[in-house]
Write an enzyme that holds these catalytic residues in place. Structure first.
Site, short mmCIF file in Angstrom:
data_model
loop_
_atom_site.label_atom_id
_atom_site.label_comp_id
_atom_site.label_asym_id
_atom_site.label_seq_id
_atom_site.Cartn_x
_atom_site.Cartn_y
_atom_site.Cartn_z
N CYS A 32 -7.64 -0.97 1.68
CA CYS A 32 -6.58 -1.48 2.54
C CYS A 32 -7.13 -1.77 3.94
CB CYS A 32 -5.45 -0.46 2.60
SG CYS A 32 -4.11 -0.94 3.72
N CYS A 43 0.27 3.19 3.57
CA CYS A 43 0.71 2.68 4.88
C CYS A 43 1.77 1.58 4.81
CB CYS A 43 -0.50 2.16 5.67
SG CYS A 43 -1.15 0.59 5.06
N CYS A 64 -5.09 0.78 6.57
CA CYS A 64 -5.29 2.24 6.62
C CYS A 64 -6.61 2.69 6.01
CB CYS A 64 -4.13 2.97 5.96
SG CYS A 64 -4.11 2.84 4.16
N CYS A 72 0.85 -1.18 0.00
CA CYS A 72 0.00 0.00 0.00
C CYS A 72 0.90 1.24 0.00
CB CYS A 72 -0.89 -0.01 1.24
SG CYS A 72 -1.90 1.46 1.42
N CYS A 100 -8.61 -5.45 -9.79
CA CYS A 100 -8.24 -4.38 -10.70
C CYS A 100 -7.79 -3.21 -9.84
CB CYS A 100 -9.48 -4.02 -11.54
SG CYS A 100 -9.15 -2.84 -12.82
#
Ligand SMILES: [Zn+2]
Length: 152
Positions: free
Chosen positions: A118, A73, A121, A70, A141
């Site tokens: 996510c 984070c 976060c 990510c 995607c």
């Protein structure tokens, strides 16, 4: 007296907004900027559920072994072994790492899609579809702007 009235109207206005957009309000509260270096484009995708222009991500050509994290984070999201070329113009994966994401139903644009964000976060990453080519049958995607690739 005047002051109190104005304050009351303010509270009333805020409650009305909260009632109209309860999900957005909750989501906005749980998402926070952890990486201070995010670009305007990254923030738009992550915090406003925006979508990057297709075929713009450098990660489309990424074929090395490693993991995708990510960009906000640093949470580990995908292994390079699950990446495939979907031809859609967005980095695509057949499977996410366990516990990487949380999903919700997205009914915007008159479609029913499963949006995922996510788990650590809360920022938006993309949509998952059921037309994947591998065993899982899934196609994650993902906006390339939300990912950071770390080669092994
Ligand atoms: Zn994250």
């Amino acid at each position: 007296m005047k002051f109190n009235k104005r304050k009351f109207v303010k509270i009333l206005g805020f409650s009305a907004i909260a009632l109209l957009f309860p999900i957005k309000a909750i989501l906005a509260a749980t998402k926070k900027i952890i990486n201070p270096n995010l670009s305007k484009e990254q923030k738009n995708v992550m915090f406003n559920e925006g979508t990057e222009r297709p075929f713009t991500s450098d990660l489309l050509k990424e074929k090395r072994k490693g993991f995708y994290h990510c960009a906000n984070c640093g949470n580990k999201l995908f292994a390079s072994t699950s990446k495939f070329d979907s031809g859609t113009g967005w980095p695509s994966f057949s499977e996410a790492l366990p516990g990487a994401f949380k999903t919700k139903l997205d009914k915007s644009f008159g479609m029913e899609r499963v949006e995922y964000h996510c788990a650590k976060c809360g920022v938006h990453h993309g949509h998952v579809f059921k037309d994947g080519p591998k065993e899982s049958g899934k196609r994650f995607c993902n906006n390339g702007l939300c990912l950071i690739f770390k080669p092994e």
